[in-house]
Write an enzyme that holds these catalytic residues in place. Structure first.
Site, PDB file in Angstrom:
ATOM      1  N   ASN A   7       0.865  -1.176   0.000  1.00  9.46           N
ATOM      2  CA  ASN A   7       0.000   0.000   0.000  1.00  9.46           C
ATOM      3  C   ASN A   7       0.908   1.234   0.000  1.00  9.46           C
ATOM      4  O   ASN A   7       1.474   1.600   1.033  1.00  9.46           O
ATOM      5  CB  ASN A   7      -0.882  -0.059   1.265  1.00  9.46           C
ATOM      6  CG  ASN A   7      -1.911   1.041   1.308  1.00  9.46           C
ATOM      7  OD1 ASN A   7      -1.794   2.052   0.620  1.00  9.46           O
ATOM      8  ND2 ASN A   7      -2.922   0.835   2.141  1.00  9.46           N
ATOM      9  N   ARG A  98      -2.658  -1.717  -3.543  1.00 10.86           N
ATOM     10  CA  ARG A  98      -3.610  -0.613  -3.645  1.00 10.86           C
ATOM     11  C   ARG A  98      -3.117   0.281  -4.777  1.00 10.86           C
ATOM     12  O   ARG A  98      -1.976   0.735  -4.754  1.00 10.86           O
ATOM     13  CB  ARG A  98      -3.634   0.164  -2.337  1.00 10.86           C
ATOM     14  CG  ARG A  98      -4.406   1.447  -2.448  1.00 10.86           C
ATOM     15  CD  ARG A  98      -4.439   2.163  -1.118  1.00 10.86           C
ATOM     16  NE  ARG A  98      -5.031   3.466  -1.277  1.00 10.86           N
ATOM     17  CZ  ARG A  98      -4.538   4.591  -0.767  1.00 10.86           C
ATOM     18  NH1 ARG A  98      -3.411   4.562  -0.077  1.00 10.86           N
ATOM     19  NH2 ARG A  98      -5.151   5.719  -0.944  1.00 10.86           N
ATOM     20  N   HIS A 187     -10.432   6.932  -2.145  1.00  8.50           N
ATOM     21  CA  HIS A 187     -10.662   6.239  -0.860  1.00  8.50           C
ATOM     22  C   HIS A 187     -11.707   5.123  -1.018  1.00  8.50           C
ATOM     23  O   HIS A 187     -12.337   4.724  -0.048  1.00  8.50           O
ATOM     24  CB  HIS A 187     -11.168   7.209   0.235  1.00  8.50           C
ATOM     25  CG  HIS A 187     -10.142   8.189   0.713  1.00  8.50           C
ATOM     26  ND1 HIS A 187     -10.465   9.479   1.034  1.00  8.50           N
ATOM     27  CD2 HIS A 187      -8.824   8.065   0.945  1.00  8.50           C
ATOM     28  CE1 HIS A 187      -9.378  10.130   1.437  1.00  8.50           C
ATOM     29  NE2 HIS A 187      -8.363   9.276   1.384  1.00  8.50           N
ATOM     30  N   LEU A 216     -11.974  10.408   7.258  1.00 10.84           N
ATOM     31  CA  LEU A 216     -11.275  11.624   7.677  1.00 10.84           C
ATOM     32  C   LEU A 216      -9.895  11.239   8.207  1.00 10.84           C
ATOM     33  O   LEU A 216      -9.763  10.772   9.348  1.00 10.84           O
ATOM     34  CB  LEU A 216     -12.081  12.350   8.770  1.00 10.84           C
ATOM     35  CG  LEU A 216     -13.554  12.656   8.437  1.00 10.84           C
ATOM     36  CD1 LEU A 216     -14.273  13.265   9.638  1.00 10.84           C
ATOM     37  CD2 LEU A 216     -13.650  13.581   7.237  1.00 10.84           C
ATOM     38  N   GLY A 217      -8.897  11.372   7.356  1.00 11.14           N
ATOM     39  CA  GLY A 217      -7.516  11.082   7.761  1.00 11.14           C
ATOM     40  C   GLY A 217      -6.675  12.280   7.374  1.00 11.14           C
ATOM     41  O   GLY A 217      -7.146  13.417   7.449  1.00 11.14           O
ATOM     42  N   ARG A 248      -4.149  19.693   2.309  1.00 10.43           N
ATOM     43  CA  ARG A 248      -4.795  19.988   1.017  1.00 10.43           C
ATOM     44  C   ARG A 248      -5.968  20.933   1.229  1.00 10.43           C
ATOM     45  O   ARG A 248      -6.704  20.797   2.215  1.00 10.43           O
ATOM     46  CB  ARG A 248      -5.314  18.701   0.367  1.00 10.43           C
ATOM     47  CG  ARG A 248      -4.246  17.890  -0.304  1.00 10.43           C
ATOM     48  CD  ARG A 248      -4.797  16.575  -0.816  1.00 10.43           C
ATOM     49  NE  ARG A 248      -4.263  15.465  -0.057  1.00 10.43           N
ATOM     50  CZ  ARG A 248      -4.714  14.214  -0.128  1.00 10.43           C
ATOM     51  NH1 ARG A 248      -5.727  13.914  -0.921  1.00 10.43           N
ATOM     52  NH2 ARG A 248      -4.160  13.264   0.592  1.00 10.43           N
ATOM     53  N   ARG A 292      -4.233  16.606  16.020  1.00  8.20           N
ATOM     54  CA  ARG A 292      -3.808  16.547  17.434  1.00  8.20           C
ATOM     55  C   ARG A 292      -3.037  17.801  17.815  1.00  8.20           C
ATOM     56  O   ARG A 292      -3.237  18.386  18.877  1.00  8.20           O
ATOM     57  CB  ARG A 292      -2.925  15.309  17.685  1.00  8.20           C
ATOM     58  CG  ARG A 292      -3.697  14.024  17.670  1.00  8.20           C
ATOM     59  CD  ARG A 292      -2.794  12.839  17.555  1.00  8.20           C
ATOM     60  NE  ARG A 292      -2.188  12.761  16.221  1.00  8.20           N
ATOM     61  CZ  ARG A 292      -1.652  11.681  15.707  1.00  8.20           C
ATOM     62  NH1 ARG A 292      -1.585  10.589  16.418  1.00  8.20           N
ATOM     63  NH2 ARG A 292      -1.145  11.672  14.493  1.00  8.20           N
ATOM     64  N   GLY A 338      -7.914   8.199  10.612  1.00  7.35           N
ATOM     65  CA  GLY A 338      -7.254   8.799  11.789  1.00  7.35           C
ATOM     66  C   GLY A 338      -8.119   9.760  12.578  1.00  7.35           C
ATOM     67  O   GLY A 338      -8.270   9.616  13.799  1.00  7.35           O
ATOM     68  N   ASN A 342     -10.646   8.704  15.852  1.00 12.08           N
ATOM     69  CA  ASN A 342     -10.062   9.158  17.124  1.00 12.08           C
ATOM     70  C   ASN A 342     -10.601  10.468  17.673  1.00 12.08           C
ATOM     71  O   ASN A 342     -10.446  10.730  18.861  1.00 12.08           O
ATOM     72  CB  ASN A 342      -8.545   9.315  16.969  1.00 12.08           C
ATOM     73  CG  ASN A 342      -7.863   7.981  16.739  1.00 12.08           C
ATOM     74  OD1 ASN A 342      -7.924   7.111  17.595  1.00 12.08           O
ATOM     75  ND2 ASN A 342      -7.260   7.806  15.584  1.00 12.08           N
ATOM     76  N   GLU A 391      -8.110  -1.178   5.049  1.00 10.60           N
ATOM     77  CA  GLU A 391      -7.895  -1.213   3.596  1.00 10.60           C
ATOM     78  C   GLU A 391      -7.081  -2.440   3.173  1.00 10.60           C
ATOM     79  O   GLU A 391      -7.376  -3.062   2.158  1.00 10.60           O
ATOM     80  CB  GLU A 391      -7.174   0.063   3.144  1.00 10.60           C
ATOM     81  CG  GLU A 391      -8.062   1.289   3.192  1.00 10.60           C
ATOM     82  CD  GLU A 391      -7.301   2.579   2.950  1.00 10.60           C
ATOM     83  OE1 GLU A 391      -6.286   2.809   3.626  1.00 10.60           O
ATOM     84  OE2 GLU A 391      -7.727   3.360   2.097  1.00 10.60           O
TER      85      GLU A 391
END
Ligand code: AMP
Length: 407
Positions: A7, A98, A187, A216-217, A248, A292, A338, A342, A391
């Protein structure tokens, strides 16, 4: 059966090895071996991390930017040294990749042939950060294992291949569409896995469900899923469209791009760099694309970090509204990747805006770091799920399916 998964990300290479008997298990088994190369920690340095199910680990830093060279190094840890889990390369049954862009040609996973490789190379103009890396992975395997080992390409665009034309076209000249300049969506491997897992968790037939999956990563996209198919999504011709992301921009007025090129002296490369690497949470906060760190900065009173989060939430809510309109109703929202898995804060903020429709998140459950669970209150009008996206396992399942069809 031993299935190796590769991947490739723009500045990472992840890999894992699954082993199972001929029957595919319902839930992902623990990989026998996992490896990761990360080029983001230090300029020009590849950080290799390998671990096995038995607890062996390897950490190495190698001064190279060559993906091919590092992929070879990574693969060799499968059959040599402390992390060895197979006696020789020939013990592998299949390798799954992938592949980010399959264009209009590839609407399903496929066995890699010279024609498939040529198509992946051709489509690199549409996914320059990913397709060349995917191809290098395929070629590295061929180089080490020879052509006899089957390789499978699983495309991130495939799940969206049935987008209705009204959702797939850009309202420019029709010739754009004829020339392949249309919305593809990305995705897809994650969106499809999460949709199937949601049906499993809810004990429902996927064909009866209307779902919004929020992936949402670092990259972010939504998919509106009806009867198991994506009918709308936020990413488009490239993974730059749609939601605000880590670095982005997501969607912005195309007139602004014309202005930057014409009035501000931007080159195309600078525009590309700014939109892909210097925008989003990082661009607005001026600090980081990692949520974070944005939250830490907010706690310290940083106003621009707060603004970055406010923008992120505003755009997420608007796009959820758009997906909702495409579906014309909803059974469940899913949060994954991610941030989605979380960040209780993002989940709560996204759902709060739809309280008037009866969406009710159980605030205690939302804080509990649950995975593959329903976080809605019993009287909520929809289910609100948090799902750990898998994935690699989804790619392994595709490999198994394709190989068993060949036998
Ligand atoms: P992914 O691309 O799915 O690996 O997601 C990576 C992103 O997830 C990071 O850049 C963070 O922004 C976000 N993330 C990971 N862990 C947390 C957390 N505990 N709280 C908030 N965001 C997180």
């Amino acid at each position: 059966m031993k299935i190796l998964i590769l991947n490739a990300g723009s500045s990472s290479q992840k890999s894992c090895l699954y082993e199972f008997n001929s029957k595919l298990p319902d839930r992902p088994p623990h990989p026998l071996w996992e490896a990761q190369i990360d080029w983001t920690r230090q300029q020009g340095i590849a950080a290799l991390h390998v671990k096995t199910r038995q607890g062996a680990t390897l950490n190495q830093e190698i001064a190279t930017t060559s993906r091919k060279e590092m992929t070879m190094t990574l693969l060799k840890t499968l059959w040599a040294g402390d992390t060895q889990v197979i006696p020789e390369p020939a013990a592998l049954d299949v390798v799954g990749h992938r592949v980010v862009h399959g264009g209009q040609e590839y609407q399903h996973s496929t066995i890699v042939t010279p024609a498939v490789k040529a198509a992946i190379a051709r489509l690199a103009t549409l996914a320059p950060a990913h397709n060349p890396a995917n191809l290098e992975g395929i070629e590295a395997i061929e180089h080490i294992l020879g052509p006899q080992i089957p390789q499978v390409a699983v495309f991130d665009t495939a799940f969206h291949s049935q987008l209705p034309l009204a959702a797939a076209l850009y309202p420019g000249p029709y010739e754009w569409f004829e020339q392949g300049m249309r919305r593809y969506g990305f995705h897809g491997i994650s969106h499809q896995y999460c949709a199937e897992r949601a049906a499993q968790i809810l004990g429902r037939d996927l064909r009866t469900l209307r779902l919004i999956n929020c992936h949402l990563g670092n990259g972010c996209s939504l998919a509106a899923i009806r009867e198991g198919h994506s009918i709308d999504t936020t990413m488009g011709f490239t993974p730059l469209e749609g939601l605000m992301m880590g670095t982005r921009s997501g969607s912005i007025d195309p007139g602004l791009l014309i202005h930057l090129l014409r009035q501000e002296g931007y080159t195309v490369d600078r525009l590309d760099q700014t939109l892909n690497k210097g925008s989003g949470l990082l661009g607005i906060s001026g600090q980081s694309g990692d949520l974070r760190q944005i939250q830490t900065a907010i706690a310290a009173g940083d106003a621009r970090a707060q603004l970055a989060l406010d923008l992120y939430i505003h755009r997420l809510r608007s796009s959820i509204g758009a997906m909702l309109a495409s579906l014309g109703g909803l059974d469940a929202m899913i949060f994954t990747a991610g941030v989605g898995e979380n960040s209780s804060l993002v989940r709560a903020a996204a759902c709060e805006a739809f309280g008037f429709l009866g969406w009710k998140l159980d605030s205690e459950k939302n804080e509990q770091r649950l995975i593959d669970q329903d976080l809605a209150t019993p009287n909520s009008s929809i289910r609100i799920l948090v799902i750990h996206t898998q994935e690699d396992w989804a790619i392994a399942r595709e490999c198994q399916k394709l190989l068993s069809q060949q036998l």
